[in-house]
Write a protein that holds these residues in place. Structure first.
Motif, mmCIF file in Angstrom:
data_model
loop_
_atom_site.group_PDB
_atom_site.id
_atom_site.type_symbol
_atom_site.label_atom_id
_atom_site.label_comp_id
_atom_site.label_asym_id
_atom_site.label_seq_id
_atom_site.Cartn_x
_atom_site.Cartn_y
_atom_site.Cartn_z
ATOM 1 N N PHE A 314 0.881 -1.169 0.000
ATOM 2 C CA PHE A 314 0.000 0.000 0.000
ATOM 3 C C PHE A 314 0.920 1.220 0.000
ATOM 4 C CE2 PHE A 314 -2.998 3.117 1.556
ATOM 5 C CZ PHE A 314 -4.175 2.734 0.918
ATOM 6 N N LEU A 315 0.777 2.058 -1.023
ATOM 7 C CA LEU A 315 1.763 3.122 -1.236
ATOM 8 C C LEU A 315 1.095 4.486 -1.351
ATOM 9 C CD1 LEU A 315 3.585 1.220 -4.140
ATOM 10 C CD2 LEU A 315 4.168 1.116 -1.712
ATOM 11 N N GLY A 316 1.800 5.498 -0.915
ATOM 12 C CA GLY A 316 1.318 6.868 -1.083
ATOM 13 C C GLY A 316 2.076 7.510 -2.236
ATOM 14 N N CYS A 317 1.339 8.173 -3.134
ATOM 15 C CA CYS A 317 1.973 8.817 -4.297
ATOM 16 C C CYS A 317 1.713 10.318 -4.261
ATOM 17 C CB CYS A 317 1.399 8.275 -5.597
ATOM 18 S SG CYS A 317 1.879 6.598 -5.960
ATOM 19 N N PRO A 318 2.703 11.117 -4.678
ATOM 20 C CA PRO A 318 2.529 12.568 -4.611
ATOM 21 C C PRO A 318 1.602 13.143 -5.682
ATOM 22 C CG PRO A 318 4.722 12.016 -5.435
ATOM 23 C CD PRO A 318 4.072 10.724 -5.047
ATOM 24 N N PHE A 343 -6.323 2.088 -7.197
ATOM 25 C CA PHE A 343 -5.922 3.401 -6.673
ATOM 26 C C PHE A 343 -7.088 4.081 -5.961
ATOM 27 C CE2 PHE A 343 -7.479 7.327 -8.754
ATOM 28 C CZ PHE A 343 -8.381 6.766 -9.638
ATOM 29 N N MET A 344 -6.772 4.998 -5.094
ATOM 30 C CA MET A 344 -7.782 5.825 -4.427
ATOM 31 C C MET A 344 -7.171 7.189 -4.135
ATOM 32 S SD MET A 344 -7.726 3.683 -0.861
ATOM 33 C CE MET A 344 -8.350 4.798 0.396
ATOM 34 N N ASP A 345 -8.034 8.208 -4.064
ATOM 35 C CA ASP A 345 -7.483 9.536 -3.791
ATOM 36 C C ASP A 345 -7.583 9.858 -2.292
ATOM 37 O OD1 ASP A 345 -10.116 10.326 -3.367
ATOM 38 O OD2 ASP A 345 -10.302 11.380 -5.277
ATOM 39 N N GLU A 364 0.115 10.744 4.930
ATOM 40 C CA GLU A 364 -0.929 11.337 4.080
ATOM 41 C C GLU A 364 -0.376 11.720 2.728
ATOM 42 O OE1 GLU A 364 -3.488 14.431 5.497
ATOM 43 O OE2 GLU A 364 -3.941 13.268 7.304
ATOM 44 N N SER A 365 -1.108 11.342 1.688
ATOM 45 C CA SER A 365 -0.644 11.600 0.321
ATOM 46 C C SER A 365 -1.845 11.968 -0.545
ATOM 47 C CB SER A 365 -0.009 10.339 -0.275
ATOM 48 O OG SER A 365 0.989 9.835 0.566
ATOM 49 N N PRO A 366 -1.612 12.639 -1.660
ATOM 50 C CA PRO A 366 -2.750 12.944 -2.546
ATOM 51 C C PRO A 366 -3.379 11.687 -3.153
ATOM 52 C CG PRO A 366 -0.857 14.347 -3.037
ATOM 53 C CD PRO A 366 -0.363 13.311 -2.069
ATOM 54 N N PHE A 367 -2.573 10.636 -3.358
ATOM 55 C CA PHE A 367 -3.085 9.384 -3.935
ATOM 56 C C PHE A 367 -2.468 8.196 -3.223
ATOM 57 C CE2 PHE A 367 -3.503 12.472 -7.315
ATOM 58 C CZ PHE A 367 -4.787 12.215 -7.765
ATOM 59 N N TYR A 368 -3.220 7.094 -3.289
ATOM 60 C CA TYR A 368 -2.713 5.838 -2.714
ATOM 61 C C TYR A 368 -2.907 4.741 -3.754
ATOM 62 C CZ TYR A 368 -3.315 8.591 1.505
ATOM 63 O OH TYR A 368 -3.257 9.597 2.437
ATOM 64 N N VAL A 369 -1.981 3.805 -3.775
ATOM 65 C CA VAL A 369 -2.196 2.647 -4.638
ATOM 66 C C VAL A 369 -2.033 1.373 -3.833
ATOM 67 C CG1 VAL A 369 -1.433 3.854 -6.725
ATOM 68 C CG2 VAL A 369 0.177 2.410 -5.528
ATOM 69 N N LEU A 370 -2.785 0.369 -4.248
ATOM 70 C CA LEU A 370 -2.657 -0.952 -3.639
ATOM 71 C C LEU A 370 -2.171 -1.894 -4.740
ATOM 72 C CD1 LEU A 370 -5.056 -2.730 -1.250
ATOM 73 C CD2 LEU A 370 -4.205 -3.915 -3.257
ATOM 74 N N VAL A 371 -1.038 -2.485 -4.480
ATOM 75 C CA VAL A 371 -0.459 -3.416 -5.462
ATOM 76 C C VAL A 371 -0.511 -4.805 -4.844
ATOM 77 C CG1 VAL A 371 1.584 -3.960 -6.853
ATOM 78 C CG2 VAL A 371 1.177 -1.590 -6.113
ATOM 79 N N GLU A 372 -1.050 -5.757 -5.584
ATOM 80 C CA GLU A 372 -1.067 -7.134 -5.078
ATOM 81 C C GLU A 372 -0.298 -8.023 -6.044
ATOM 82 O OE1 GLU A 372 -4.704 -9.701 -3.438
ATOM 83 O OE2 GLU A 372 -4.377 -10.026 -5.577
ATOM 84 N N THR A 373 0.488 -8.932 -5.474
ATOM 85 C CA THR A 373 1.108 -9.968 -6.299
ATOM 86 C C THR A 373 0.557 -11.316 -5.860
ATOM 87 O OG1 THR A 373 2.988 -10.326 -4.799
ATOM 88 C CG2 THR A 373 3.272 -8.666 -6.535
ATOM 89 N N ASP A 400 5.772 7.053 0.371
ATOM 90 C CA ASP A 400 5.663 6.278 1.592
ATOM 91 C C ASP A 400 4.954 4.964 1.268
ATOM 92 O OD1 ASP A 400 5.835 5.669 4.213
ATOM 93 O OD2 ASP A 400 4.179 6.936 4.863
ATOM 94 N N GLY A 401 5.264 3.924 1.989
ATOM 95 C CA GLY A 401 4.604 2.662 1.676
ATOM 96 C C GLY A 401 4.669 1.670 2.798
ATOM 97 N N THR A 402 3.800 0.678 2.713
ATOM 98 C CA THR A 402 3.809 -0.405 3.684
ATOM 99 C C THR A 402 3.486 -1.683 2.922
ATOM 100 O OG1 THR A 402 2.892 -1.203 5.763
ATOM 101 C CG2 THR A 402 1.380 -0.038 4.318
ATOM 102 N N MET A 403 3.965 -2.781 3.448
ATOM 103 C CA MET A 403 3.797 -4.024 2.698
ATOM 104 C C MET A 403 3.357 -5.139 3.621
ATOM 105 S SD MET A 403 6.588 -5.539 0.185
ATOM 106 C CE MET A 403 6.648 -7.269 -0.152
ATOM 107 N N ALA A 404 2.527 -6.040 3.107
ATOM 108 C CA ALA A 404 2.008 -7.125 3.935
ATOM 109 C C ALA A 404 2.080 -8.458 3.224
ATOM 110 C CB ALA A 404 0.566 -6.834 4.309
#
Ligand SMILES: O=C(O)CC[C@@H](O)C(=O)O
Ligand SMILES: [Zn+2]
Length: 552
Positions: A314-318, A343-345, A364-373, A400-404
């Motif tokens: 789960f990542l925050g994008c500028p 993605f979500m804003d 906190e970021s303007p956008f967030y993305v969720l990447v799944e493998t 910024d990001g976090t991974m699970a």
């Protein structure tokens, strides 16, 4: 203290495990990439990229979309009072009809107004019909007898699955007979070599998921509404969902269907063959037909093998440009193991926090993305995803990001994305748009609408299946307003058509979008659709007022 960009990752392979060493100028942590592996935190609270654990699948916390989700809210306005629609000259249900239904399905004819209320209102509480009778058949033969009766008597029928639709297609508009698939919930067969599942239409997606997972397969489809939606309804709406990027459309994974036609004919095309090139592919007519051409009573579907390793970042994008570049990076570096890119804003994040008390796991970021493998080798997949994260963090695409890898944490991260719909529905009345657009223009309409609507809207949010070019544009307001609707429509549709997009990417047209079909299809195509409807349902009794525009 925050150390956003001054971060690098060192990857070691030791005793078969991937060890991530995350170092920033001001803090460092050491993580192990599997639950079986030890996790060690060395120091520093400010490093944002975190491994959260390991194994398999998530299972949505957005379990059931129950009617009670909006309990306490005011009564929903009757559809014909809110929208300009005229009742067509169908018969009305008589006592004799009820008696005839009772003969076909004894004890499963519901006429109690209280029980009918939930089936007359859609999950979003935006449309309401006034049906007086709900039928709960258990077999295709019973559906056939019911439709034969309705056809003879010219009674309109509203086929209903889990009633989780987004476009008002799953509830009656007037007094149509509701034909529920709820009791048609048996698995007919499952083949543990081919992964082909054959089931009745009323099987709940989440239950099917559990069933095939126990046999080391997964459903090719996953939706936020999985706890309530029915397989037959999913096929009837050609639902897209969260696994589309990896496993594609139901048009590819559904192998066969059993359908009962308007006159009661049972069309058995329930093949379990991967290849069958004999004549027209009739099942495709019913996939996405929203119950207007026939009632789907059974489905044969190909299930992929259960991936052994699922990781989520789960990542925050500028900015949105960075979201797009992150997507390109993921596609390029993850290849076949990339299974979702959502993605979500920032407004979505704000709403899931405010209404559902979910916590933002990153800065906190303007956008967030969720990447799944999803893949077959935990160590290998984690290593690949880690390289991606290193790349996007170092290049400033991600701040910024976090991974699970741990199932619970994977679920927590998915909840942030999956539960946006629920958060929105708690925010007020929701105007929903589900649009396919060229991916580079995906967010422009959200920005444009914020300016256009100004304070008339409470929130204008954009999120969705970026990997599929599918934007969910939602506008909330204190209450339904014709004025706001007028500011949104046809503007949103015209804007979409200008980009050669689709006015319904995955939710279908139902009642609410039937008159905008022409924004995405030429008149010749609309005419042919109307001719097909006339051929299969000459009296127009199946899900009337839905999908196709009113004929001139
Ligand atoms: O509520 C919506 O607009 C989208 C619902 C669903 O398609 C999703 O992707 O979460
Ligand atoms: Zn969606």
């Amino acid at each position: 203290m925050s150390c956003k960009f001054n971060l690098y990752l060192l990857i070691y392979l030791r005793t078969g495990a991937v060890m991530l060493h995350l170092v920033s100028r001001c803090s460092a942590r050491l993580f192990w990439a599997s639950p079986r592996w030890r996790r060690t935190y060395t120091q520093g609270a400010s490093l944002r990229l975190k491994w959260l654990g390991c194994p398999h699948h998530r299972c949505s916390p957005l379990a059931c979309r129950e009617y009670s989700s909006a309990s306490g809210s005011p009564e929903v306005m009757l559809t014909p009072e809110r929208y300009p629609v005229q009742r067509l000259p169908f018969s009305t249900v008589s006592e004799e009809d009820v008696a005839a239904f009772e003969c076909i399905i004894p004890g499963r004819v519901v006429t109690d107004p209280e029980q009918l209320e939930a089936c007359n209102v859609d999950w979003l509480r935006s449309v309401r019909g006034s049906s007086k009778v709900l039928l709960r058949p258990q077999t295709s033969e019973e559906v056939s007898q019911i439709l034969r009766h309705c056809c003879k008597r010219n009674l309109a029928v509203n086929p209903q699955g889990g009633n989780t639709g987004m476009v008002g297609g799953s509830v009656p508009v007037f007094d149509e007979v509701i034909l529920s698939t709820a009791l048609m919930n048996k698995v007919i067969s499952f083949h543990d070599v081919s992964g082909i599942l054959v089931c009745q239409a009323g099987c709940v997606l989440e239950e099917l998921s559990r069933y095939v997972q126990e046999r080391d397969f997964i459903m090719p489809l996953d939706l936020g509404a999985k706890g309530s939606c029915h397989m037959g309804g999913n096929v009837a709406t050609n639902a897209g969902g969260l696994r589309f990027l990896r496993y594609g459309s139901l048009r590819g994974t559904v192998l066969g269907l059993e359908v009962v036609l308007a006159d009661g004919t049972i069309l058995n095309c329930l093949t379990s063959l991967r290849k069958d090139n004999t004549g027209y592919d009739l099942k495709q007519l019913f996939i996405g037909s929203e119950g207007t051409l026939g009632v789907i009573t059974a489905v044969s579907i190909l299930c992929p093998p259960r991936p052994k390793a699922v990781n989520v970042a789960f990542l925050g994008c500028p900015g949105f440009a960075e979201v797009l570049q992150t997507f390109s990076t993921c596609k390029g570096m993850l290849g076949e193991i990339l299974s979702a890119f959502e993605f979500m804003d920032a407004e979505c994040m704000h709403l899931v926090g405010q209404h559902l008390h979910l916590t933002n796991p990153v800065q906190e970021s303007p956008f967030y993305v969720l990447v799944e493998t999803s893949g077959s080798s935990a160590g290998h997949d984690a290593e690949k995803l880690t390289s991606v994260l290193e790349q996007v963090l170092n290049s400033g695409l991600v701040s910024d990001g976090t991974m699970a890898t741990d199932q619970k944490k994977v679920q927590m991260l998915w909840a942030l994305r999956e539960r946006i719909t629920e958060a929105l529905s708690r925010d007020g009345y929701v105007f929903k748009y589900d649009i396919s657009l060229p991916v580079e223009r995906l967010y422009d309409l959200v920005v444009d609408l914020r300016t256009r609507l100004g304070p008339r809207a409470k929130h204008v949010v954009g999120y969705g299946h970026l990997g599929d070019g599918n934007l969910h544009l939602n506008v909330t307001a204190e209450a339904f307003s014709q004025e706001l609707l007028g500011a949104l429509e046809p503007y949103v549709y015209a804007w979409t058509a200008e980009q050669r997009g689709s006015v319904s990417a995955e939710h279908g047209l139902g009642f609410k979008k039937k008159n905008v079909l022409h924004y995405s299809k030429p008149p010749e195509a609309v005419r042919l659709m109307q001719q097909l409807k006339g051929l299969l349902d000459p009296k127009g009794i199946l899900n009337p007022y839905k999908t196709l525009p009113v004929q001139a």
